[in-house]
Design an enzyme around this catalytic site. Structure first.
Site, PDB file in Angstrom:
ATOM      1  N   GLY A 145       0.820  -1.200   0.000  1.00 54.28           N
ATOM      2  CA  GLY A 145       0.000   0.000   0.000  1.00 54.28           C
ATOM      3  C   GLY A 145       0.857   1.254   0.000  1.00 54.28           C
ATOM      4  N   SER A 146       0.372   2.278   0.668  1.00 53.20           N
ATOM      5  CA  SER A 146       1.023   3.588   0.604  1.00 53.20           C
ATOM      6  C   SER A 146       2.331   3.679   1.375  1.00 53.20           C
ATOM      7  CB  SER A 146       0.060   4.666   1.105  1.00 53.20           C
ATOM      8  OG  SER A 146      -1.037   4.795   0.218  1.00 53.20           O
ATOM      9  N   THR A 147       2.723   2.622   2.095  1.00 58.56           N
ATOM     10  CA  THR A 147       4.038   2.655   2.743  1.00 58.56           C
ATOM     11  C   THR A 147       5.160   2.750   1.713  1.00 58.56           C
ATOM     12  OG1 THR A 147       4.232   0.229   2.792  1.00 58.56           O
ATOM     13  CG2 THR A 147       3.203   1.300   4.699  1.00 58.56           C
TER      14      THR A 147
END
Length: 355
Positions: A97-99
């Protein structure tokens, strides 16, 4: 004829017992409060790659195996749908994801696609790609909210999907990084291959590209695949340990270490040291110093006034990045990567709660 037992060597681990207990207790409490059964966390010293804590839930009592576990107990473990025997920290493969956004933001900067002053304007909260074969059914890539005007630091702090769609895959007159370069950058930080930690059953995750997709899925690569890969979704998967090492590399200014969990090996009575583990550098100078400064400021901004602002009341400065990864289930996976203190990091921490 039985072979007589011999005393083995003694190991001194890098694990901090108090931190391990704290992480386990906290993961357990939060899991129970949120009706979650599967979670993991990894804490690493970014100065050398030493693993300070590694927890995977649900857990099991490994002492049960010492005297010979009963068949019924073993069946209960392997039949448990939550798979307690899986060490999720090294054996779980998840969409990050956005990590992934701090890494990709740095790639955009170092590749010259953007500067610190580059901005986008997102008035609608989604990227719309026309469908020439069905004009009434365009392809839509959503953001989680309308962000308005965003620069690179805000794109990290507020997790602006539109920024990564545009500069990952390209849009209108904006050039995109493209999947080939994107995959190369992901791999440069150790994603998509085992870290080499001395534990069994470590998985590699997947950093896809057109050749991989054609070989594994039998389909050509599409622009939508690049957009999804730009926000850590679609075909991209990583392990929590890989994300911990990537986070450590940002925390320490650009050095990727090989993680280790054994500090030293002694003989049985610990009277002699047989081997001491020395930190092993995998790569250095992953970003230019200027790019690293911008990325780190964006991760600090995540905590001061971004999507991780609930940590702004800590007694020390922390930096981080939130992540939400779709699972296809009713609930999504929740990630947080972080390091602290921001100005002189001593710990990098990755936490994942499944669904």
């Amino acid at each position: 004829m039985l072979t007589p037992a011999e005393s083995g060597n003694s190991l001194t681990l890098t694990i901090d017992a108090e931190l391990q207990q704290k992480v386990y207790d906290t993961l357990t409490r939060i899991s129970e409060e949120n009706d979650v059964t599967k979670a993991t966390a990894v804490a690493v010293d970014p100065r050398n790659g030493a693993v300070r804590s590694m927890v995977s839930l649900p857990s099991f009592d490994n002492n049960a195996f010492i005297g010979g576990i009963s068949q019924q107990e073993y069946q209960n473990l392997i039949n448990n749908p939550d798979n307690p025997l899986l060490n999720r920290a090294i054996g779980g493969e998840y969409a990050p994801g956005s990590t992934i956004k701090p890494l990709l933001a740095g790639a955009f900067l170092d590749e010259g696609l953007i500067t610190e002053e580059t901005i986008i304007n997102d008035p609608v909260g989604r990227l719309v790609i026309p469908n020439p074969f069905s004009p009434d059914n365009p392809t839509v890539f959503p953001d989680w909210k309308i962000h308005g005007i965003s620069d690179v630091k805000k794109s990290i702090a507020d997790s602006v999907n539109m920024f990564y769609y545009i500069f990952g895959g390209g849009y209108q007159d904006r050039q995109g990084l493209g999947i080939e370069k994107m995959s190369t950058w992901y791999r440069s930080f150790g994603l998509g291959s085992p870290t080499g930690i001395s534990l069994p059953s470590e998985k590699s995750g997947v950093i896809p590209d057109p050749e991989w997709k054609q070989a594994r899925i039998g389909e050509p690569w599409r622009l939508g695949d690049t957009y999804n890969a730009s926000i850590g979704q679609g075909l991209v998967t990583t392990t929590p340990l890989q994300l911990a090492m990537y986070t450590s590399a940002i925390a320490n200014g650009g050095t990727l270490y090989k993680p280790y969990i054994v500090s030293s090996v002694h003989n049985f009575d610990k009277s002699d040291i047989i081997k001491t583990t020395e930190p092993e550098v995998v790569k250095t100078d992953l970003f230019t110093p200027e790019t690293m400064r911008i990325v780190k400021e964006g991760m600090r901004q995540t905590v001061t006034d971004g999507s991780g602002r609930r940590l702004s009341t800590l007694s020390f400065p922390a930096s981080g990045k939130t992540g939400t990864a779709q699972t296809g289930a009713e609930r999504n996976n929740a990630w947080f990567i972080s390091y602290a203190p921001s100005d002189n990091p001593e710990i990098a921490l990755v936490v994942l709660f499944e669904e």
